[in-house]
Write an enzyme that holds these catalytic residues in place. Structure first.
Site, PDB file in Angstrom:
ATOM      1  N   SER A   1      -2.166  -1.464  -8.568  1.00 42.62           N
ATOM      2  CA  SER A   1      -1.124  -1.012  -7.643  1.00 42.62           C
ATOM      3  C   SER A   1       0.139  -0.631  -8.407  1.00 42.62           C
ATOM      4  O   SER A   1       0.115   0.274  -9.230  1.00 42.62           O
ATOM      5  CB  SER A   1      -0.861  -2.090  -6.585  1.00 42.62           C
ATOM      6  OG  SER A   1      -0.047  -1.602  -5.550  1.00 42.62           O
TER       7      SER A   1
ATOM      8  N   HIS B   1      -1.475   0.144   0.745  1.00 39.02           N
ATOM      9  CA  HIS B   1      -2.710   0.884   0.459  1.00 39.02           C
ATOM     10  C   HIS B   1      -3.534   1.134   1.730  1.00 39.02           C
ATOM     11  O   HIS B   1      -4.753   1.018   1.738  1.00 39.02           O
ATOM     12  CB  HIS B   1      -3.550   0.161  -0.601  1.00 39.02           C
ATOM     13  CG  HIS B   1      -2.824  -0.011  -1.897  1.00 39.02           C
ATOM     14  ND1 HIS B   1      -2.573   1.050  -2.750  1.00 39.02           N
ATOM     15  CD2 HIS B   1      -2.253  -1.097  -2.474  1.00 39.02           C
ATOM     16  CE1 HIS B   1      -1.890   0.614  -3.790  1.00 39.02           C
ATOM     17  NE2 HIS B   1      -1.679  -0.683  -3.652  1.00 39.02           N
TER      18      HIS B   1
END
Length: 311
Positions: free
Chosen positions: A85, A195
């Protein structure tokens, strides 16, 4: 390997900062660019402040880049980089594709936009342990409803997937996962559904900044979150950074890519040891090292056969 959000802890990076002038300079630069006391929040917290998305991501970035820079000074150069991430930005700095100052500006904006997206479209996340990725996919499809999506957000290992989406949908998915035989289903304390489709506002806001950012060809290939494949070209990197906000992190596949390329040792650079733990369980033939604190950095340098140079 560079960690992402949830790896932070109060006090992280303090020993490196106190020992090395070049690390102090990184913290100073980040605090000035971000117009926030990243140094104080990282070292003294409080934890409630540090875990706020707009601070967490910056604190992890600076710590991770500091560790990687110290390893580089000692002759430790990676053959590949990967970041979970927000850790992808740390990885890009280490790859030579993104300047540290540019990474701070982008991560500052990213954290702010993700926080705003979480307020615009409230969501949450949960970790599902003990089901295959395919089983979690099915659970999410069955639990999604009109205007209430839920989807896989992090494929962390063959038996650990994090889901994200609207609060009611995530709750339905958690129950469905338990019914499907999950060993554990753990709600996560987050400020949004990262996400997932609920981050669309952040994606739109970040795309313009990434389009203008000085991103160059990576000297070291990046194994990207979105594709789990290595990339080096600037336009590919830009596109994947934007897509990353609303698409799952394919971490297990990324680690398989590294193993498939013949990587024999991985180093987690930054706070915590989450990624190191995942790699140990997934690929027992790959050596795993962790570089978080000062003594860890020295151990990694010694373990990889380089003399430690006192500064």
């Amino acid at each position: 390997m560079f960690p992402g959000q949830a790896s932070q802890y109060v006090g992280m990076g303090r020993d490196l900062h106190d020992r090395y002038p070049q690390v102090r300079e990184l913290y100073l630069q980040a605090s000035e660019i971000a117009e926030a006391d990243i140094t104080g929040i990282s070292f003294d917290g409080p934890a409630e402040t540090l875990k706020q998305t707009n601070y967490t991501q910056l604190a992890i970035l600076v710590h991770s880049v500091a560790v990687a820079s110290l390893l580089k000074e000692q002759g430790i150069q990676p053959d590949y980089v990967a970041g979970h991430s927000v850790g992808e930005y740390s990885a890009l700095v280490a790859s030579g594709s993104l300047a540290f100052e540019e990474s701070v500006r982008l991560v500052r904006l990213r954290g702010t936009l993700m926080h705003e997206a979480g307020q615009r479209r409230p969501g949450t996340m949960a970790a599902v342990i003990g089901l295959s990725p395919e089983e979690v996919d099915d659970v999410c499809r069955s639990a999604s409803g009109e205007g209430e999506p839920v989807q896989p957000a992090n494929y962390n290992s063959p038996v650990q997937t994090v889901i994200a989406g609207a609060v009611p949908a995530v709750k339905r998915a958690m129950e469905a996962a338990r019914d499907a035989g999950a060993r554990r289903v753990v709600p996560l304390e987050v400020s949004g559904a990262f996400h997932s489709k609920l981050m669309e506002h952040a994606k739109q806001g970040l795309a313009e900044a990434i389009g203008k950012a000085a991103i160059t060809r990576a000297e070291t290939p990046l194994v990207a979150n979105v594709t789990a494949r290595s990339v080096t070209e600037p336009e590919d990197i830009r596109r994947l950074l934007i897509e990353q906000l609303t698409r799952p992190v394919r971490w297990a596949e990324s680690m398989q890519t590294l193993a498939g390329h013949g990587v024999g040792t991985v180093v987690e650079a930054g706070p915590g040891s989450v990624l190191a733990g995942l790699m140990k369980r997934m690929h027992r033939g790959v050596g795993v090292l962790n570089a978080d604190k000062l003594e860890d950095v020295s151990s990694v340098v010694e373990g990889l056969g380089q003399p430690v140079v006192e500064r």
